[in-house]
Scaffold this motif. Structure first.
Motif, PDB file in Angstrom:
ATOM      1  N   SER A  86      -3.017  69.361   6.633  1.00  0.00           N
ATOM      2  CA  SER A  86      -1.431  69.517   5.911  1.00  0.00           C
ATOM      3  C   SER A  86      -0.295  71.229   6.688  1.00  0.00           C
ATOM      4  CB  SER A  86      -1.937  70.498   4.850  1.00  0.00           C
ATOM      5  OG  SER A  86      -1.058  70.788   4.090  1.00  0.00           O
ATOM      6  N   ALA A  87      -1.213  71.621   7.118  1.00  0.00           N
ATOM      7  CA  ALA A  87      -0.745  72.651   8.470  1.00  0.00           C
ATOM      8  C   ALA A  87       0.597  72.165   9.156  1.00  0.00           C
ATOM      9  CB  ALA A  87      -1.704  73.750   8.747  1.00  0.00           C
ATOM     10  N   MET A 126       1.532  69.006   9.185  1.00  0.00           N
ATOM     11  CA  MET A 126       2.353  67.747   9.133  1.00  0.00           C
ATOM     12  C   MET A 126       3.284  69.131   8.646  1.00  0.00           C
ATOM     13  SD  MET A 126       0.473  65.587   6.274  1.00  0.00           S
ATOM     14  CE  MET A 126       2.249  65.509   5.704  1.00  0.00           C
ATOM     15  N   ASP A 127       3.320  70.194   7.900  1.00  0.00           N
ATOM     16  CA  ASP A 127       4.541  71.448   7.484  1.00  0.00           C
ATOM     17  C   ASP A 127       5.185  72.110   8.401  1.00  0.00           C
ATOM     18  OD1 ASP A 127       3.169  70.749   4.614  1.00  0.00           O
ATOM     19  OD2 ASP A 127       2.414  72.277   4.464  1.00  0.00           O
ATOM     20  N   ARG A 185       7.816  69.706  10.010  1.00  0.00           N
ATOM     21  CA  ARG A 185       8.602  69.568   9.149  1.00  0.00           C
ATOM     22  C   ARG A 185       9.422  70.668   9.445  1.00  0.00           C
ATOM     23  NH1 ARG A 185       7.091  67.172   3.163  1.00  0.00           N
ATOM     24  NH2 ARG A 185       9.788  66.653   3.178  1.00  0.00           N
ATOM     25  N   ALA A 186       9.082  71.668   9.373  1.00  0.00           N
ATOM     26  CA  ALA A 186       9.352  73.109   9.742  1.00  0.00           C
ATOM     27  C   ALA A 186      10.406  72.838  10.583  1.00  0.00           C
ATOM     28  CB  ALA A 186       8.736  74.538   9.739  1.00  0.00           C
TER      29      ALA A 186
END
Length: 264
Positions: free
Chosen positions: A248-249, A251-252, A255-256
């Motif tokens: 998840s980290a 992926m985030d 996207r950031a």
């Protein structure tokens, strides 16, 4: 064919080095410009090409003109050179976040322009570059640019919406991978492995893993499962990474980066 580079930092130098190493263009047919005399001298000494602080002379000379300035300097560069560009020249932008519409507004709607997004592994001949041309660039010119860009790795044509994603998944991600390698090495050092040796083992493991993805054609999840023996050590490590939210980290983070690119 003559190539021009306005801006000649690490990325432009990597591109030029790849082109020279593959013998695609002679040194005397490559011209570059930088902001200072001292940096121009360094480029000349390092690459053996003509480099000055004169953007205009480079722009006039080149058949294929690479725009390698930082995004905040692009508008000023366009004002300086756009009236001296011909419709036969091909402009290759290596400028993050500046879309084709914006580039055409700055350099002229009648100009042949390709947006590209290479990444820093180009410095060791293992780059990956996304390429997006406007409608004025011919198939032959696109192929010529791809040939140049493939001198230091892989390159493929993508749509413009995908190019912003390319900038994060391949452009920013080397920093994420370096952080991962550092963390792998730190874990090994914590258990007693010498740091230099830990970096070498961690980096080679990452290199080999990436090569397996590219060369086997197998899904990364399938390759992961091949390493995770029942009741083995690796699945215990995977369990910790999942608990800590590694997937998840990452992926985030991607996207950031994409969100930031769209604001440039």
């Amino acid at each position: 064919m003559k190539l021009g580079f306005i801006g000649c930092g690490n990325m432009a130098s990597a591109i030029i080095s790849g082109i020279l190493e593959k013998g695609l263009v002679k040194r005397e047919d490559i011209f570059a410009s930088t902001k200072s005399e001292s940096s121009a001298k360094r480029v000349t000494e390092a690459l053996g090409i003509s480099c000055s602080t004169d953007n205009l002379s480079v722009a006039k000379e080149a058949d294929y003109l690479f725009l390698c300035v930082k995004p905040q300097f692009c508008a000023d560069t366009a004002i300086e050179i756009r009236d001296f560009l011909s419709t036969e020249q091909v402009l290759v932008s290596v400028i993050a976040g500046k879309k084709l519409d914006w580039l055409q507004e700055q350099f002229g709607a009648d100009k042949k322009i390709l947006r590209t997004m290479p990444n820093t592994p180009a410095m060791v001949g293992e780059g990956i570059t996304g390429v997006c041309p406007n409608e004025l660039v011919s198939k032959e010119e696109i192929q010529q640019v791809l040939t140049l860009l493939r001198s230091f790795g892989r390159a493929d044509v993508v749509t413009e919406p995908i190019l912003d994603i390319v900038g994060s998944v391949s452009g920013s991600s080397p920093a994420f991978v370096f952080l991962f390698i550092e963390a792998l090495a730190d874990g090994a050092v914590a258990e007693g492995m010498p740091r230099k040796q830990a970096y070498e083992f961690a980096a080679q493991a990452v290199l080999g893993s990436a090569k397996m993805v590219l060369e086997t054609g197998k899904h990364p999840g399938e390759l992961k499962d091949m390493v995770c023996s029942p009741a083995g050590t690796t699945i215990e490590g995977i369990n910790v990474l999942e608990k800590e939210g590694m997937r998840s980290a990452v992926m985030d983070a991607v996207r950031a980066c994409i969100a930031k690119t769209k604001k440039l």
